[in-house]
Design an enzyme around this catalytic site. Structure first.
Site, PDB file in Angstrom:
ATOM      1  N   GLY A  52      42.872  -6.363  50.537  1.00 36.75           N
ATOM      2  CA  GLY A  52      41.594  -6.642  51.996  1.00 36.75           C
ATOM      3  C   GLY A  52      42.011  -7.234  53.116  1.00 36.75           C
ATOM      4  O   GLY A  52      41.628  -8.267  53.792  1.00 36.75           O
ATOM      5  N   TRP A  54      44.107  -6.302  55.159  1.00 35.81           N
ATOM      6  CA  TRP A  54      43.995  -6.035  56.267  1.00 35.81           C
ATOM      7  C   TRP A  54      42.545  -6.159  57.152  1.00 35.81           C
ATOM      8  O   TRP A  54      42.151  -6.003  58.607  1.00 35.81           O
ATOM      9  CB  TRP A  54      44.274  -4.858  56.532  1.00 35.81           C
ATOM     10  CG  TRP A  54      45.845  -4.092  56.865  1.00 35.81           C
ATOM     11  CD1 TRP A  54      47.149  -5.418  56.493  1.00 35.81           C
ATOM     12  CD2 TRP A  54      46.698  -3.507  57.889  1.00 35.81           C
ATOM     13  NE1 TRP A  54      48.250  -4.537  56.568  1.00 35.81           N
ATOM     14  CE2 TRP A  54      47.888  -3.392  57.118  1.00 35.81           C
ATOM     15  CE3 TRP A  54      46.021  -2.113  57.013  1.00 35.81           C
ATOM     16  CZ2 TRP A  54      48.983  -2.385  57.697  1.00 35.81           C
ATOM     17  CZ3 TRP A  54      47.238  -0.927  57.628  1.00 35.81           C
ATOM     18  CH2 TRP A  54      48.804  -1.499  57.886  1.00 35.81           C
ATOM     19  N   LYS A 157      50.731   4.016  57.176  1.00 37.43           N
ATOM     20  CA  LYS A 157      52.459   2.915  56.367  1.00 37.43           C
ATOM     21  C   LYS A 157      52.881   4.823  55.830  1.00 37.43           C
ATOM     22  O   LYS A 157      51.983   5.549  55.827  1.00 37.43           O
ATOM     23  CB  LYS A 157      52.008   2.604  56.331  1.00 37.43           C
ATOM     24  CG  LYS A 157      53.646   1.926  54.624  1.00 37.43           C
ATOM     25  CD  LYS A 157      52.952   1.271  53.943  1.00 37.43           C
ATOM     26  CE  LYS A 157      51.934   1.059  53.163  1.00 37.43           C
ATOM     27  NZ  LYS A 157      51.790   0.164  52.016  1.00 37.43           N
TER      28      LYS A 157
END
Length: 219
Positions: A52, A54, A157
């Protein structure tokens, strides 16, 4: 203490001091500071959102006028800001109905920004892990076809390897700008890199692999 270890410890300590759930928060902070991914009032989709950090950063960046929806196979536990909603589900199978229900209103919803910190369950093989990571990124790009507004942004990513260039090329077909970026908070020994895509193209030839399909239901 080696320089890289000192840097790792710095971001770890800073995350603890500032109440972030992991040091990964500083990766997104640097990306946004340099590339201006978020605007106040944005509606953002966070793929692979657990634990969490981000979500916390994005909540701050979009403000109370914005909204953040996080999706992860694992539960995202603990208190989160009021403008954050979470769904425990597979990002490849989540439905518009599920998103609308967690948002709390019945209307079509699309996103200004999609971010993805998704990572595969590592096998110990760099090649296998790389290709699994690339597949997750292609999933994120697929979702932009129907979930991301034109001129919207995508951050994802990926673990570097032989398929990285093809992934970057596909992203460049879908966005005005698509570039790799390695934040300072990433360990030097890690192969992770973030592809930062800005300005989703609204008009693309049908042969473009990220062109949106003809929708049967709207978001």
């Amino acid at each position: 203490m080696p320089k890289q270890r000192e840097l790792h410890d710095h971001f770890f300590r800073e995350a603890k001091r500032n109440g972030y759930r992991s040091r990964a928060a500083y990766k997104l902070i640097e990306i946004d500071d340099k590339r201006n991914i978020f605007q106040k009032g944005d509606v953002v989709l966070d793929l692979g959102a657990a634990p969490g950090s981000w979500l916390q950063v994005t909540s701050e960046r979009v403000g109370q006028g914005g909204m953040v929806i996080g999706i992860d196979l694992n539960p995202i536990e603990g208190l989160l800001p009021e403008n954050v909603k979470t769904i425990q589900d597979d990002v490849t199978s989540v439905t518009p109905t599920a998103i609308r229900s967690v948002v709390g209103f019945d209307r079509d919803i699309v996103f200004d920004v999609i971010i993805s910190d998704m990572a595969p369950n590592t096998t110990g093989s760099r090649t296998v892990d790389h290709h699994q990571s690339v597949r997750l990124c292609h999933t994120a790009i697929d979702l932009t076809a129907t979930m991301l507004l034109p001129k919207g942004n995508l951050v994802m990513k990926v673990l570097e390897g032989e398929a990285y260039r093809d992934l970057l090329d596909r992203a460049a077909q879908c966005f005005d700008i698509a570039k790799g970026f390695k934040p300072k908070a990433s360990r030097s020994i890690s192969t992770e890199i973030f592809i930062v895509c800005t300005g989703r193209k609204s008009e693309m030839p049908e042969s473009t692999p990220c062109a949106p399909p003809t929708p049967t239901t709207g978001w």
